[in-house]
Design a protein around this motif. Structure first.
Motif, PDB file in Angstrom:
ATOM      1  N   ASN A 137       0.759  -1.100  -0.021  1.00 15.79           N
ATOM      2  CA  ASN A 137      -0.013   0.007   0.219  1.00 15.79           C
ATOM      3  C   ASN A 137       0.816   1.128   0.118  1.00 15.79           C
ATOM      4  O   ASN A 137       2.054   1.312  -0.141  1.00 15.79           O
ATOM      5  CB  ASN A 137      -0.802   0.120   1.257  1.00 15.79           C
TER       6      ASN A 137
ATOM      7  N   PRO B 173       5.880   2.365  -2.310  1.00 12.02           N
ATOM      8  CA  PRO B 173       5.448   1.213  -2.651  1.00 12.02           C
ATOM      9  C   PRO B 173       6.144   0.373  -3.670  1.00 12.02           C
ATOM     10  O   PRO B 173       6.157  -0.778  -3.865  1.00 12.02           O
ATOM     11  CB  PRO B 173       3.863   1.768  -3.145  1.00 12.02           C
TER      12      PRO B 173
ATOM     13  N   SER C 238      -2.719  -3.594  -4.230  1.00 12.95           N
ATOM     14  CA  SER C 238      -2.186  -2.583  -3.481  1.00 12.95           C
ATOM     15  C   SER C 238      -3.553  -2.018  -3.088  1.00 12.95           C
ATOM     16  O   SER C 238      -4.303  -1.495  -3.688  1.00 12.95           O
ATOM     17  CB  SER C 238      -1.545  -1.576  -4.523  1.00 12.95           C
TER      18      SER C 238
ATOM     19  N   THR D 221      -0.314   4.176  -4.564  1.00  8.29           N
ATOM     20  CA  THR D 221      -1.019   2.920  -4.663  1.00  8.29           C
ATOM     21  C   THR D 221      -1.090   2.225  -6.068  1.00  8.29           C
ATOM     22  O   THR D 221      -0.750   1.027  -6.430  1.00  8.29           O
ATOM     23  CB  THR D 221      -2.726   2.978  -4.313  1.00  8.29           C
TER      24      THR D 221
ATOM     25  N   ALA E 229       2.604   0.974  -7.212  1.00 11.71           N
ATOM     26  CA  ALA E 229       3.038  -0.333  -7.011  1.00 11.71           C
ATOM     27  C   ALA E 229       2.739  -1.182  -8.042  1.00 11.71           C
ATOM     28  O   ALA E 229       3.280  -2.202  -8.390  1.00 11.71           O
ATOM     29  CB  ALA E 229       2.393  -0.794  -5.467  1.00 11.71           C
TER      30      ALA E 229
END
Length: 259
Positions: free
Chosen positions: A8, A69, A91, A108, A111
């Motif tokens: 996250n 992330p 994520s 987010t 990732a």
């Protein structure tokens, strides 16, 4: 057994991360590698100017000190999963929306961008909220987890994006959900959210705030769907080439070729 890697951008102790783990429990073996600190709006940034420390918190649960992330996924795929890659990277669940042009800021989404570059399917989950205060007290997490689990289960089973450099961006409203809509990215209205302040010595500093969720309404966009009470599911591809403009730009620059 399927292997699920979770991260996250709100930090390893965020409520949304715990809810994501709960939502997909039983769908496979879960591994968590998450930032030690809050890293919202870091985009798809990779840390290359300082060392990173991967620290074990629990069995198959790690945090990366001051990592993004993207760092988390990069280290996980190249250190924890050296031999067999995970089947999917999840994520979130982000505390707040990631819709429209905001996707370029999103840690987010960053990732899962990293995941698909390594050939692993990914889903970015975000919880739309009206306020960012006391996020664990006013979210209908059971409703959110139901949709997170259902979407994850479908993608895990059919795996439509593996190796295609594509992923899903999912935004879940907090009101009563009417269903799911497959959407495009919407157009958000941006305002000046850089606030000028002074420290005790009189020095000026700026604090960039959180802009209001204002947008151009289109029923087939992520912003429009969420506004209408639907979960927005947007397929995203990494190839940002504007193919429609290629011939025009070629002609434009060809006309100015002095050779």
């Amino acid at each position: 057994m399927k292997r699920i890697l979770i991260t996250n951008d709100d930090g390893f102790d965020a409520v949304g991360l715990k809810k994501l783990i709960e939502a997909v429990e039983g769908l496979g073996k879960i591994f968590v590698v998450a930032p030690a600190l809050h890293k919202s709006a870091c985009g798809h940034s990779l840390t290359i100017s300082k060392p990173l420390f991967l620290k074990s918190i629990d069995d198959d649960f790690y945090k990366v000190d001051d990592g993004t992330p993207t760092d988390c996924i990069y280290l996980a795929l190249n250190h924890i999963f050296e031999d067999i890659k995970p089947d999917i990277v999840l994520s979130g669940i982000n505390h707040g929306a990631n819709m429209g042009d905001d996707l370029t800021y999103s840690g987010t989404a960053g990732a899962v961008m990293e995941a698909v570059l390594h050939g692993v399917s990914g889903i970015a989950f975000s919880q739309v909220m009206k306020t960012y205060h006391k996020v664990d007290n006013h979210i209908n997490w059971e409703q959110t987890k139901k949709y997170v689990r259902m979407i994850t289960q479908k993608i895990l089973h059919y795996d439509p994006f593996r190796g295609k450099r594509k992923f899903l961006n999912v935004n879940i409203p907090n009101d009563k959900i009417k269903g799911i809509k497959i959407t495009k990215l919407g157009y958000k209205k941006y305002t000046n959210e850089a606030f000028l302040h002074h420290d005790p010595r009189g020095n000026e500093y700026f604090w960039i705030g959180l802009p209001a969720l204002e947008f151009e309404y289109e029923s087939d966009s992520d912003l429009g769907a969420v506004s209408d009470g639907f979960v927005s599911v947007t397929p995203i591809k990494m190839d940002m080439t504007d193919y429609e403009e290629m011939l025009y730009i070629e002609k434009l620059l060809g006309d100015s070729d002095e050779s």
